[in-house]
Design a protein around this motif. Sequence first.
Motif, PDB file in Angstrom:
ATOM      1  N   LEU A   1       0.834  -1.204   0.000  1.00 40.33           N
ATOM      2  CA  LEU A   1       0.000   0.000   0.000  1.00 40.33           C
ATOM      3  C   LEU A   1       0.866   1.250   0.000  1.00 40.33           C
ATOM      4  O   LEU A   1       1.848   1.331   0.742  1.00 40.33           O
ATOM      5  N   ASP A   2       0.461   2.234  -0.803  1.00 42.24           N
ATOM      6  CA  ASP A   2       1.123   3.526  -0.759  1.00 42.24           C
ATOM      7  C   ASP A   2       0.468   4.377   0.325  1.00 42.24           C
ATOM      8  O   ASP A   2      -0.444   3.916   1.030  1.00 42.24           O
ATOM      9  N   ALA A   3       0.905   5.620   0.461  1.00 39.52           N
ATOM     10  CA  ALA A   3       0.389   6.503   1.512  1.00 39.52           C
ATOM     11  C   ALA A   3      -1.093   6.805   1.354  1.00 39.52           C
ATOM     12  O   ALA A   3      -1.755   7.199   2.317  1.00 39.52           O
ATOM     13  N   ASP A   4      -1.640   6.606   0.151  1.00 38.26           N
ATOM     14  CA  ASP A   4      -3.068   6.831  -0.093  1.00 38.26           C
ATOM     15  C   ASP A   4      -3.903   5.567   0.101  1.00 38.26           C
ATOM     16  O   ASP A   4      -5.107   5.571  -0.157  1.00 38.26           O
ATOM     17  N   GLY A   5      -3.255   4.463   0.514  1.00 38.19           N
ATOM     18  CA  GLY A   5      -3.980   3.224   0.735  1.00 38.19           C
ATOM     19  C   GLY A   5      -4.268   2.437  -0.523  1.00 38.19           C
ATOM     20  O   GLY A   5      -5.149   1.578  -0.534  1.00 38.19           O
ATOM     21  N   LYS A   6      -3.518   2.701  -1.583  1.00 38.41           N
ATOM     22  CA  LYS A   6      -3.687   1.983  -2.855  1.00 38.41           C
ATOM     23  C   LYS A   6      -2.545   0.991  -3.037  1.00 38.41           C
ATOM     24  O   LYS A   6      -1.389   1.308  -2.759  1.00 38.41           O
ATOM     25  N   VAL A   7      -2.863  -0.210  -3.530  1.00 36.65           N
ATOM     26  CA  VAL A   7      -1.836  -1.202  -3.822  1.00 36.65           C
ATOM     27  C   VAL A   7      -1.040  -0.735  -5.037  1.00 36.65           C
ATOM     28  O   VAL A   7      -1.623  -0.365  -6.059  1.00 36.65           O
ATOM     29  N   VAL A   8       0.280  -0.723  -4.901  1.00 37.47           N
ATOM     30  CA  VAL A   8       1.155  -0.321  -6.006  1.00 37.47           C
ATOM     31  C   VAL A   8       1.988  -1.518  -6.459  1.00 37.47           C
ATOM     32  O   VAL A   8       2.345  -2.372  -5.661  1.00 37.47           O
ATOM     33  N   GLY A   9       2.258  -1.578  -7.740  1.00 36.54           N
ATOM     34  CA  GLY A   9       3.028  -2.670  -8.305  1.00 36.54           C
ATOM     35  C   GLY A   9       2.123  -3.804  -8.743  1.00 36.54           C
ATOM     36  O   GLY A   9       1.119  -4.096  -8.101  1.00 36.54           O
ATOM     37  N   THR A  10       2.510  -4.431  -9.840  1.00 37.57           N
ATOM     38  CA  THR A  10       1.711  -5.540 -10.364  1.00 37.57           C
ATOM     39  C   THR A  10       2.447  -6.862 -10.294  1.00 37.57           C
ATOM     40  O   THR A  10       1.839  -7.904 -10.493  1.00 37.57           O
ATOM     41  N   THR A  11       3.752  -6.819 -10.008  1.00 33.65           N
ATOM     42  CA  THR A  11       4.527  -8.052  -9.925  1.00 33.65           C
ATOM     43  C   THR A  11       4.868  -8.342  -8.463  1.00 33.65           C
ATOM     44  O   THR A  11       4.875  -7.441  -7.618  1.00 33.65           O
ATOM     45  N   LEU A  12       5.181  -9.582  -8.180  1.00 33.63           N
ATOM     46  CA  LEU A  12       5.556  -9.965  -6.828  1.00 33.63           C
ATOM     47  C   LEU A  12       6.787  -9.191  -6.343  1.00 33.63           C
ATOM     48  O   LEU A  12       6.758  -8.656  -5.230  1.00 33.63           O
ATOM     49  N   PRO A  13       7.867  -9.088  -7.117  1.00 33.24           N
ATOM     50  CA  PRO A  13       9.011  -8.319  -6.623  1.00 33.24           C
ATOM     51  C   PRO A  13       8.672  -6.855  -6.326  1.00 33.24           C
ATOM     52  O   PRO A  13       9.133  -6.307  -5.313  1.00 33.24           O
ATOM     53  N   GLU A  14       7.880  -6.222  -7.185  1.00 31.14           N
ATOM     54  CA  GLU A  14       7.493  -4.823  -6.927  1.00 31.14           C
ATOM     55  C   GLU A  14       6.725  -4.721  -5.615  1.00 31.14           C
ATOM     56  O   GLU A  14       6.993  -3.848  -4.787  1.00 31.14           O
ATOM     57  N   GLN A  15       5.767  -5.604  -5.437  1.00 36.54           N
ATOM     58  CA  GLN A  15       4.955  -5.551  -4.222  1.00 36.54           C
ATOM     59  C   GLN A  15       5.760  -5.958  -2.994  1.00 36.54           C
ATOM     60  O   GLN A  15       5.591  -5.383  -1.919  1.00 36.54           O
ATOM     61  N   PHE A  16       6.652  -6.929  -3.128  1.00 34.98           N
ATOM     62  CA  PHE A  16       7.493  -7.346  -2.008  1.00 34.98           C
ATOM     63  C   PHE A  16       8.351  -6.179  -1.533  1.00 34.98           C
ATOM     64  O   PHE A  16       8.481  -5.941  -0.326  1.00 34.98           O
ATOM     65  N   ARG A  17       8.947  -5.448  -2.469  1.00 35.62           N
ATOM     66  CA  ARG A  17       9.785  -4.287  -2.118  1.00 35.62           C
ATOM     67  C   ARG A  17       8.977  -3.272  -1.313  1.00 35.62           C
ATOM     68  O   ARG A  17       9.422  -2.787  -0.277  1.00 35.62           O
ATOM     69  N   THR A  18       7.773  -2.953  -1.766  1.00 36.04           N
ATOM     70  CA  THR A  18       6.950  -1.965  -1.064  1.00 36.04           C
ATOM     71  C   THR A  18       6.492  -2.497   0.288  1.00 36.04           C
ATOM     72  O   THR A  18       6.520  -1.776   1.291  1.00 36.04           O
ATOM     73  N   ALA A  19       6.066  -3.759   0.343  1.00 35.20           N
ATOM     74  CA  ALA A  19       5.614  -4.338   1.609  1.00 35.20           C
ATOM     75  C   ALA A  19       6.755  -4.361   2.627  1.00 35.20           C
ATOM     76  O   ALA A  19       6.558  -4.014   3.800  1.00 35.20           O
TER      77      ALA A  19
END
Length: 132
Positions: A37-55
């Motif tokens: 989730l970004d600061a606005d509460g929206k999921v960012v990234g469409t791939t597992l690595p992108e989402q893993f980095r943000t999480a």
Amino acid sequence: MSLGRVNPGALSPATGFSHAVVATGSRVVFLAGQTALDADGKVVGTTLPEQFRTALTNLLAALAAAGGSPGDLARVTVYATDVEDYREQARELGSIWRELAGRDYPAMAVIGVVRLWDSEALVELDGFAVLD
């Protein structure tokens, strides 16, 4: 505070995690599950690595706000909606972990789940840390 990582020779080699972590300290920080989730509460990234980095960035931000650092992590649980995809991308995910959190690995588990709170989320991380 100290964390001792224990990886007995009788067990399979610990790659990207520790089999056991012995913690001594005076404060335990329980970290809520973090997704991409970004600061606005929206999921960012469409791939597992992108989402893993943000999480992971979100988990470490919560830990830092509580006065901790990545080396204080005693346990992290990863919830993945596709464990096979996680296994296939383990090398890249490990690289992201080392970049953001270093090489002092906590005790870890990866658990397959049907879905997460936000249907677009592919991964969630929670854990606890021990501080002085």
